[in-house]
Write an enzyme that holds these catalytic residues in place. Structure first.
Site, PDB file in Angstrom:
ATOM      1  N   LYS A 138     -34.355   9.549  67.085  1.00  0.00           N
ATOM      2  CA  LYS A 138     -33.523  10.048  68.208  1.00  0.00           C
ATOM      3  C   LYS A 138     -32.675  10.897  67.373  1.00  0.00           C
ATOM      4  CE  LYS A 138     -30.072   7.229  67.815  1.00  0.00           C
ATOM      5  NZ  LYS A 138     -28.688   6.614  68.167  1.00  0.00           N
TER       6      LYS A 138
ATOM      7  N   ASN B 298     -28.979  -5.241  74.564  1.00  0.00           N
ATOM      8  CA  ASN B 298     -30.052  -4.220  74.024  1.00  0.00           C
ATOM      9  C   ASN B 298     -31.750  -4.457  74.928  1.00  0.00           C
ATOM     10  OD1 ASN B 298     -29.002  -3.029  71.741  1.00  0.00           O
ATOM     11  ND2 ASN B 298     -30.214  -4.101  70.014  1.00  0.00           N
TER      12      ASN B 298
ATOM     13  N   ASP C 185     -26.550  -6.415  47.166  1.00  0.00           N
ATOM     14  CA  ASP C 185     -28.532  -6.212  47.697  1.00  0.00           C
ATOM     15  C   ASP C 185     -28.738  -6.625  46.343  1.00  0.00           C
ATOM     16  OD1 ASP C 185     -29.239  -4.184  50.009  1.00  0.00           O
ATOM     17  OD2 ASP C 185     -30.609  -5.194  48.458  1.00  0.00           O
TER      18      ASP C 185
ATOM     19  N   ARG D  40     -24.961   2.606  67.391  1.00  0.00           N
ATOM     20  CA  ARG D  40     -25.761   3.764  67.460  1.00  0.00           C
ATOM     21  C   ARG D  40     -26.694   4.026  66.171  1.00  0.00           C
ATOM     22  NH1 ARG D  40     -23.832   6.940  72.060  1.00  0.00           N
ATOM     23  NH2 ARG D  40     -22.518   6.004  70.656  1.00  0.00           N
ATOM     24  N   GLU D  41     -27.143   4.626  65.678  1.00  0.00           N
ATOM     25  CA  GLU D  41     -27.932   4.854  64.619  1.00  0.00           C
ATOM     26  C   GLU D  41     -27.469   6.558  65.126  1.00  0.00           C
ATOM     27  OE1 GLU D  41     -31.762   5.094  63.244  1.00  0.00           O
ATOM     28  OE2 GLU D  41     -31.818   2.496  62.983  1.00  0.00           O
TER      29      GLU D  41
ATOM     30  N   VAL E 199     -26.902  -2.024  58.880  1.00  0.00           N
ATOM     31  CA  VAL E 199     -25.936  -2.620  59.620  1.00  0.00           C
ATOM     32  C   VAL E 199     -25.240  -2.748  58.394  1.00  0.00           C
ATOM     33  CG1 VAL E 199     -25.041  -5.237  60.722  1.00  0.00           C
ATOM     34  CG2 VAL E 199     -26.938  -3.313  61.451  1.00  0.00           C
TER      35      VAL E 199
ATOM     36  N   LYS F 154     -37.741  -3.747  68.528  1.00  0.00           N
ATOM     37  CA  LYS F 154     -38.080  -5.349  67.201  1.00  0.00           C
ATOM     38  C   LYS F 154     -37.206  -6.628  68.328  1.00  0.00           C
ATOM     39  CE  LYS F 154     -34.340  -5.465  63.771  1.00  0.00           C
ATOM     40  NZ  LYS F 154     -33.618  -6.735  64.588  1.00  0.00           N
TER      41      LYS F 154
ATOM     42  N   GLY G  69     -37.773   9.945  79.191  1.00  0.00           N
ATOM     43  CA  GLY G  69     -38.413  10.610  78.113  1.00  0.00           C
ATOM     44  C   GLY G  69     -39.222   9.739  77.546  1.00  0.00           C
TER      45      GLY G  69
ATOM     46  N   CYS H  74     -34.313  -0.814  66.417  1.00  0.00           N
ATOM     47  CA  CYS H  74     -33.414  -2.077  67.653  1.00  0.00           C
ATOM     48  C   CYS H  74     -34.380  -2.371  68.824  1.00  0.00           C
ATOM     49  CB  CYS H  74     -31.893  -2.135  67.520  1.00  0.00           C
ATOM     50  SG  CYS H  74     -30.716  -1.615  66.347  1.00  0.00           S
TER      51      CYS H  74
HETATM   52  C1  UDX Z   1     -29.575   1.223  69.777  1.00  0.00           C
HETATM   53  C2  UDX Z   1     -27.915  -0.052  71.031  1.00  0.00           C
HETATM   54  O1  UDX Z   1     -27.629   1.315  71.482  1.00  0.00           O
HETATM   55  C3  UDX Z   1     -27.266  -0.019  69.725  1.00  0.00           C
HETATM   56  O2  UDX Z   1     -25.803  -0.697  70.522  1.00  0.00           O
HETATM   57  C4  UDX Z   1     -27.769  -0.996  68.779  1.00  0.00           C
HETATM   58  O3  UDX Z   1     -26.506  -2.150  68.312  1.00  0.00           O
HETATM   59  C5  UDX Z   1     -29.011  -0.882  67.920  1.00  0.00           C
HETATM   60  O4  UDX Z   1     -29.547  -0.592  68.902  1.00  0.00           O
HETATM   61  P1  UDX Z   1     -29.774   3.131  68.112  1.00  0.00           P
HETATM   62  O5  UDX Z   1     -31.643   1.970  68.385  1.00  0.00           O
HETATM   63  O6  UDX Z   1     -29.605   3.812  67.073  1.00  0.00           O
HETATM   64  O7  UDX Z   1     -29.305   1.390  69.066  1.00  0.00           O
HETATM   65  O8  UDX Z   1     -30.461   3.874  69.176  1.00  0.00           O
HETATM   66  P2  UDX Z   1     -30.250   4.244  70.795  1.00  0.00           P
HETATM   67  O9  UDX Z   1     -29.096   5.755  71.103  1.00  0.00           O
HETATM   68  O10 UDX Z   1     -29.806   3.513  71.782  1.00  0.00           O
HETATM   69  O11 UDX Z   1     -31.417   4.868  71.220  1.00  0.00           O
HETATM   70  C6  UDX Z   1     -32.468   3.846  71.695  1.00  0.00           C
HETATM   71  C7  UDX Z   1     -33.910   4.805  71.707  1.00  0.00           C
HETATM   72  O12 UDX Z   1     -33.789   4.698  73.584  1.00  0.00           O
HETATM   73  C8  UDX Z   1     -33.930   5.873  71.366  1.00  0.00           C
HETATM   74  O13 UDX Z   1     -35.605   6.130  71.292  1.00  0.00           O
HETATM   75  C9  UDX Z   1     -34.013   6.834  72.727  1.00  0.00           C
HETATM   76  O14 UDX Z   1     -34.306   8.559  72.876  1.00  0.00           O
HETATM   77  C10 UDX Z   1     -33.770   6.336  72.990  1.00  0.00           C
HETATM   78  N1  UDX Z   1     -33.351   6.276  75.069  1.00  0.00           N
HETATM   79  C11 UDX Z   1     -31.820   6.028  74.719  1.00  0.00           C
HETATM   80  C12 UDX Z   1     -34.027   7.222  75.527  1.00  0.00           C
HETATM   81  O15 UDX Z   1     -35.319   7.460  75.585  1.00  0.00           O
HETATM   82  N2  UDX Z   1     -33.188   7.395  77.430  1.00  0.00           N
HETATM   83  C13 UDX Z   1     -31.667   7.351  77.147  1.00  0.00           C
HETATM   84  O16 UDX Z   1     -30.868   7.585  78.462  1.00  0.00           O
HETATM   85  C14 UDX Z   1     -30.998   6.613  75.832  1.00  0.00           C
END
Ligand code: UDX
Length: 449
Positions: free
Chosen positions: A325, A212, A30, A155-156, A11, A267, A257, A264
């Protein structure tokens, strides 16, 4: 305008770099000397598309710099963002705030004149107030410090774009003066008419967890519907498409999936349930989501074993993707970290490929044969399992893959292939929430139109 960003994790580094891109001077701090030295040389500790170029550009322009000296970075800063880690406490899953509080104390001791201290880390409701108290107890007598909460929604894999084009900016503070400073920090987005929600610190903190937890709930919901589809011969992709067309539901985050992972959702959902318990407002839906997602990763290993006839002892299984992902090298809470060890425990030999996450995964997974080419996981394999939907896996020459396999068995946990096509290629094909097909099975799958 000058900013200090405390914490150069995911972040902090993305936010600091993007603020520099907005035209603000940013110093990233850091405590990790190696990390700061590497960043000074242009080495980025994470894989995030677009970030490396942006860091190089802003460092060259003199707007972005890195240091381990917090006091120097904070002195003269208009705003100091705290973006340090908030990992779950081992004993109860509650967010560990010790790094946030330690940073707040040091910032208070160093700040001069007027400074806004902003919590950017994901922190439970009440943290900004606690930070306010720490600051009041430790600040210099002639400095004036306001506190604000400003959560990120990055999102990562898409973090730079998400920062530059956010759906909204949330600012939680009681101070008008702090709002003005943060409006200035976000000026390019403010001018673009990005919606800004200005609210109290408590509300802002809850917004982040609610967002989230809602998304994690949506994913878990469709995953359970997928189970029902499998049990009844229905197709979850058609269900997701049809319900997603309802504007009240929306089509995003309805991809079934192997369960959500990452830094995120696992946690934050856990931390929200803890806060709910402590504040006597139990979050029973989210509690169920946490449990269902945990069980799901285990169930996915069982599914692979079942697809292999109930016993994987001595089998060679190829795995495509270990990152939680695509477009990230992050494996935190990735389904691969549960599924692969479970298959190994049952006696399978694992050959795996990931375009970016191998190095991270090697820290957690033992006795995996890593290969550099996705086709190599399939050579003489008894099954191939797709765990991450990297684009390069969507475009594989499936004939070539199937020709090199010992047994043509494909378990696609991201539904990136079409059952009818896989059947024609001679696969026993198992996906999520869609009927299983074998070369001689009848295909009932229709194209959703
Ligand atoms: C997430 C939130 O999207 C973001 O707004 C927040 O600040 C941090 O957490 P991120 O963890 O980077 O972001 O990934 P994201 O694309 O949201 O996916 C999270 C997980 O959900 C992944 O494991 C992904 O594979 C899964 N996922 C996502 C699904 O299984 N199905 C979906 O339809 C979408």
């Amino acid at each position: 305008m000058r900013l200090a960003m405390v914490g150069t994790g995911y972040v902090g580094l993305v936010s600091g770099t993007c603020f520099a891109e907005f035209g603000v001077d940013v110093v990233c701090v850091d405590t990790n000397v190696e990390k700061i030295e590497a960043l000074k040389k242009g080495k980025i500790p994470i894989f995030e598309p677009g970030l490396e170029d942006l860091v190089a550009k802003q460092v060259a322009r003199g707007r972005l710099s890195f240091t381990t000296n917090l006091a120097e970075a904070v002195k003269g800063a208009d705003a100091v963002f705290i973006a340090v880690g908030t990992p779950p406490r081992k004993e109860d899953g509650h967010a560990d705030l010790s790094f946030v509080y330690a940073a707040a104390k040091q910032v208070a001791e160093a700040a001069e004149g007027y400074t806004v201290v902003v919590t950017k880390s994901t922190v439970p409701v009440g943290t900004a107030r606690a930070v306010e108290k720490i600051i009041a107890e430790n600040k210099k007598s002639d400095s004036v410090i306001d506190v604000a909460s400003n959560p990120e929604f990055l999102r990562e894999g898409a973090a730079v774009n998400d920062f530059m084009r956010p759906d909204r900016i949330v600012i939680g503070t009681d101070s008008e003066r702090a709002v003005e400073v943060l409006r200035e920090v976000y000026r390019p987005l403010y001018l673009n008419e990005t919606p800004m929600v200005i609210t109290t610190p408590e509300t802002s903190e809850i917004i982040k967890y609610a967002a989230n937890a809602f998304l994690a709930t949506k994913i878990t919901f469709i995953n359970e519907i997928a189970n029902l589809c499998e049990a009844s011969g229905a197709n979850v992709q058609h269900v997701a498409k049809a319900i997603g067309l309802d504007g009240r539901i929306g089509s995003k985050f309805l991809h079934a999936g192997p369960g959500y992972g990452g830094s995120c959702f696992p946690k934050d959902t856990l931390a929200l349930t803890q806060t709910g318990q402590v504040m006597k407002a139990p979050q029973t839906i989210v509690e169920a989501v946490v449990k269902a997602n945990h069980n799901r990763q285990q169930q996915m290993a069982e599914r692979v074993i079942a697809a292999c006839g109930g016993d994987v002892k001595g089998m060679k299984i190829g795995v495509l993707g270990v990152a939680f992902k695509p477009n990230t090298d992050d494996v935190r809470d990735a389904p691969s970290l549960v599924i692969i060890p479970e298959l190994q425990k049952e006696g399978a030999e694992i050959f795996a490929h990931d375009p970016e996450a191998q190095e991270e995964a090697e820290k957690h997974l033992k006795n995996v044969h890593w290969v550099k080419d996705p086709y190599a996981v399939a050579k003489d394999a008894d099954a191939v399992v797709i765990l991450t939907e990297w684009n390069e896996y969507r475009a594989l020459d499936m004939k070539r893959l199937s020709d090199s396999m010992g047994v043509k068995r494909l378990i696609d946990m991201r539904n990136i292939y079409k059952p009818a096509v896989m059947r024609e290629l001679g696969f026993h094909y198992v996906s999520i929430g869609r009927p299983e097909v074998t070369p001689d099975s009848e295909v009932k799958i229709r194209k959703v139109s």
